[in-house]
Design an enzyme around this catalytic site. Structure first.
Site, mmCIF file in Angstrom:
data_model
loop_
_atom_site.group_PDB
_atom_site.id
_atom_site.type_symbol
_atom_site.label_atom_id
_atom_site.label_comp_id
_atom_site.label_asym_id
_atom_site.label_seq_id
_atom_site.Cartn_x
_atom_site.Cartn_y
_atom_site.Cartn_z
ATOM 1 N N LYS A 52 0.840 -1.209 0.000
ATOM 2 C CA LYS A 52 0.000 0.000 0.000
ATOM 3 C C LYS A 52 0.874 1.257 0.000
ATOM 4 C CE LYS A 52 -2.880 2.703 3.171
ATOM 5 N NZ LYS A 52 -3.994 3.080 2.293
ATOM 6 N N HIS A 93 -14.305 7.195 -5.909
ATOM 7 C CA HIS A 93 -13.094 6.383 -5.893
ATOM 8 C C HIS A 93 -12.078 6.855 -6.933
ATOM 9 C CE1 HIS A 93 -16.265 3.884 -4.091
ATOM 10 N NE2 HIS A 93 -15.298 3.512 -3.282
ATOM 11 N N LYS A 138 -17.976 -6.068 -5.798
ATOM 12 C CA LYS A 138 -17.566 -7.041 -4.790
ATOM 13 C C LYS A 138 -17.216 -8.392 -5.410
ATOM 14 C CE LYS A 138 -17.866 -4.431 -1.205
ATOM 15 N NZ LYS A 138 -18.713 -4.628 -0.045
#
Length: 766
Positions: free
Chosen positions: A19, A705, A117
């Site tokens: 990350k 996003h 998802k």
């Protein structure tokens, strides 16, 4: 000797190294070479840990810079035209990032690909975009380079790739209007399978013996055409010079077992955690030379495995299959934290009940040795330790709260009914006095480094309670003033006190425990740290009332109280496995009901109960849906039971494709529902063509996003498209999700544009 292997390992690193490296690269603080070096180091560490536990093979291909489905999409060269990918060039890492998030250090910004998802998990994948006649080629070399990396380190490798049918099933395209199972998508196999053959041939040339091909859609209800396509596809792949381990997970094969047993594959992996009842049928259906990989270690939860029970189940199978029985986790370990050893602050009792990815490898090794008849002291001590931990957990007084038990018994008598919506909305409008196309946001505002630092310093004791409260109040006031300046109609307090929409509540509820490094990947570089529900849930004290009532005191405009719903807290936590999930959800609903009623008493006129996970909780098989929906809807209604008719209840759902459960969504009877629709171009509103949704709805008009600032005309167009199916009087204007991950400049620009879009709509309809 029983072979142990793994379907996939968490890619983020024990300290979220991936990350940090990826985000540093995006921010221009790290070069591409430095990012690639981090990837190599992480892969080497993960392979070493897996090999040290005794795995016969290490998986290769489970690593991804953003998402493993996106990795495979780019390997296939299936890049949408808007990213301007030259047909003869390799797909670059920056193009991969642009597909995932809309922008990268190089290349023009473009609309990101849709994200949704992954089956019924809280992981998100990037949806492949399909077009008729789409061609494919090997357009990225990462998989083959990583095979060489692992081999150079001395490991036997098992590459892991998404299966052709699963990749197509997960894909979308404007030409494929019948949804995931649109049979026209199967026409793409003619171009797709030759590339799979090339991949398998190249892996064989690298000395690979086994390739794991993941086909999790075999746990779904599949139309006959898709089942037939498995036979055709794998017959074509059967000539490849590698052995194929076909991996299924997340549920049982059930009616797809007869399809699978006809496939010319060397091995089959099945999930015996989600569907233990399928073991006998699968063993009976195996061919004489086929391997069975038994997924007996739970890859989706954090509790220690009952190895004695697993041994009892597997010993007769081992006698029957011999070395054709392999052992593995039920699915990829992507869904659990990396290493329990990183948890230095969990109390010893609770920690002894847990098992993270690294520990699950040790459980797997111990199970394999015990199954092989190893009676060494190490094996016996390991089994004894497992038994002791399980027994201690069962008998711990921390698990059961008698007061919660009494409330649960009485909960059936609590009325969930409210006045009809038409009467409620009349009272609410008289109280709130909102304009047409009212504007709001979903809840969170940008979480700056300063805000995160405040919370960190307070938790460490560096800030006193009074200083922390004063500083958080200052942040709340700034957010309120900003929203007033922009012209929003229903405000939020911005949630500066919250690190995570589930963890925040879990920290204030009894029955929850928390980790320091229990991170799992949610999407891209975003990681979440799910709470662990280990015991009965109760609310010792109000959780949000102080912050919400303070925010409301600052303005005459309504400020929403913000709660996370019971189903979402359940779905986004690691849930106790010693009682039905429904029972835990009902406990959560009762605790949240206390909070809702306290917010109302404090003068909060609008209360939002987020349920973004309502659809992901659906069982994979449709036959099991209604039972889940009945208790999920009931838990939501229980959490709002008793509120006045002029208190407006909102709910929010993001990335929830709920067209096929719209009746249950309506049964929740929220006054306003806000949903994610921008990435899917209002596709989620198809449900409203045939179903007259009775209450207010806010279809998200821009994708939070992506850092790209939305265009006013584009948002107006989206709302006009929504108005074709919905009453304009019932429409709200809002982003599609919270703004926590965005920076302030883009947030301000986007919300100014959004408010202007609402004003344009009002002028057009006045």
């Amino acid at each position: 000797m029983t072979i142990t292997h793994n379907l996939g390992f968490p890619r983020i690193g024990a300290q979220r190294e991936l990350k940090r490296a990826v985000e540093a690269y995006w921010a221009g603080k790290q070069t591409a070479d430095e990012l690639l070096a981090t990837g190599r180091a992480l892969r080497a560490a993960h392979w070493r840990r897996q090999a040290d536990s005794g795995l016969r093979f290490v998986p290769v291909g489970d690593f991804a810079w953003y998402d493993h489905i996106l990795e495979w999409t780019t390997l296939l060269g299936a890049v949408p035209a808007r990213f301007a990918q030259p047909e003869t060039q390799a797909v670059s890492l920056d193009t991969l990032f642009r597909m995932g998030r809309g922008r990268a250090p190089s290349g023009k910004p473009a609309a990101a690909c849709e994200m949704t998802k992954w089956f019924d998990t809280n992981y998100h994948y990037i949806v492949p975009e399909l077009v008729p006649g789409q061609t494919y080629r090997i357009a990225r070399e990462d998989l083959f380079e990583q095979v060489r990396e692992a081999q150079a380190l001395g490991y036997a490798v098992k590459p892991v790739i998404p299966g052709p049918l699963t990749w197509l099933y997960l894909g979308k395209g404007d030409a494929f209007q019948q949804g995931a199972s649109d049979e026209d998508k199967l026409k793409l196999l003619a171009n797709l399978l030759p590339v799979y053959q090339q991949v398998l041939k190249r892996l064989a040339d690298q000395g690979v013996e086994w390739v794991q091909i993941d086909e999790p859609i075999l746990a779904l209800d599949l139309p006959a055409a898709w089942r037939d396509a498995f036979g055709l596809a794998y017959a074509q792949l059967a000539g490849s010079p590698v052995k194929v381990l076909l991996a299924t997970y997340f549920d049982g094969l059930k009616d797809n077992l007869s399809t699978v047993t006809k496939l010319p594959v060397a091995g089959l992996h099945v999930d015996l955690v989600r569907a233990p009842e399928q073991l006998d049928d699968v063993v009976e259906a195996l061919h004489a030379d086929q391997v069975l990989s038994a997924g007996v270690i739970n890859g989706r939860n954090v509790w220690r495995t009952d190895l004695d029970q697993a041994l009892r189940k597997l010993e007769p199978v081992a006698r029957q299959l011999g070395d054709r029985l392999w052992l593995a986790p039920s699915c990829s370990l992507l869904h659990v934290p990396v290493d329990l050893l990183a948890e230095t602050e969990l109390d010893a009792e609770l920690k002894s009940w847990l098992s993270f990815a690294s520990q699950k490898l040790d459980e797997l090794s111990l199970l394999g040795r015990a199954l092989d008849g190893d009676s060494s002291q190490a094996v016996q001590e390991g089994l004894a330790a497992q038994r002791a931990a399980l027994a201690a957990r069962r008998s711990s007084p921390r698990i059961h709260n008698p007061a919660v038990g009494r409330r649960m018994a009485a909960s059936e008598q609590v009325s969930r009914d409210r006045a009809p919506f038409a009467e409620r909305i009349r009272q609410q409008q008289a109280r709130l006095n909102l304009p047409p196309f009212p504007t709001t946001t979903i809840g969170s505002f940008p979480q700056t480094a300063e805000i995160r630092g405040l919370r960190r310093d307070w938790k460490s004791g560096a800030l006193s309670d009074s200083t922390y409260e004063a500083l958080i109040r200052k942040e709340i006031e700034a957010v309120i003033r900003f929203q007033e300046k922009v012209g929003l109609d229903v405000l939020v307090h911005g949630e500066p006190e919250r690190n995570d929409m589930v963890e925040y509540f879990g920290e204030l509820l009894a029955g929850f425990a928390f980790t320091k490094n229990g991170w799992v990947q949610s999407y891209g570089s975003r990681c979440v740290k799910p709470p662990i529900i280990f015991g009965d849930v109760a609310r010792p004290a109000p959780m949000t009332v102080g912050w919400s009532s303070y925010a409301q005191s600052l303005t005459d405009k309504p400020v929403k109280g913000m709660l996370t719903g019971p189903v979402t807290i359940l779905q986004w936590s690691f849930v106790r496995d010693d009682q039905p999930r429904e029972a835990t959800c009902r406990q959560l609903a009762l605790a949240l009901r206390d909070e809702v009623l306290d917010l109302e008493k404090a003068g909060v006129k609008v209360i939002q109960i987020d349920e973004p996970a309502i659809r992901e909780g659906l069982p994979l098989r449709r036959a099991d849906w209604q039972a889940y929906l009945d208790w999920a809807v009931d838990c939501f209604r229980l959490s709002t039971a008793g509120v006045a008719d002029d208190t407006q209840i909102h709910t929010h759902m993001c990335y929830s494709e709920f067209n096929d459960i719209i009746e249950s969504i309506a049964a929740m009877d929220a006054d306003v529902i806000t949903i994610e629709t921008s990435r899917s171009n209002m596709e989620l509103l198809k449900a409203f063509e045939d179903f007259h949704y009775p209450n207010d709805i806010g279809p998200g008009v821009y994708d939070i996003h992506s850092p790209n600032v939305p265009d006013v005309d584009w948002m107006v167009g989206l709302m006009q498209k929504a108005g074709a199916n919905l009453s304009k009087e019932r429409l709200w204007v809002n982003p599609d999700c919270g703004l926590k991950t965005r920076a302030w400049p883009e947030t301000e620009a986007a919300l100014i544009s959004m408010v202007q879009a609402a004003r344009t709509l009002r002028q057009a309809t006045s």
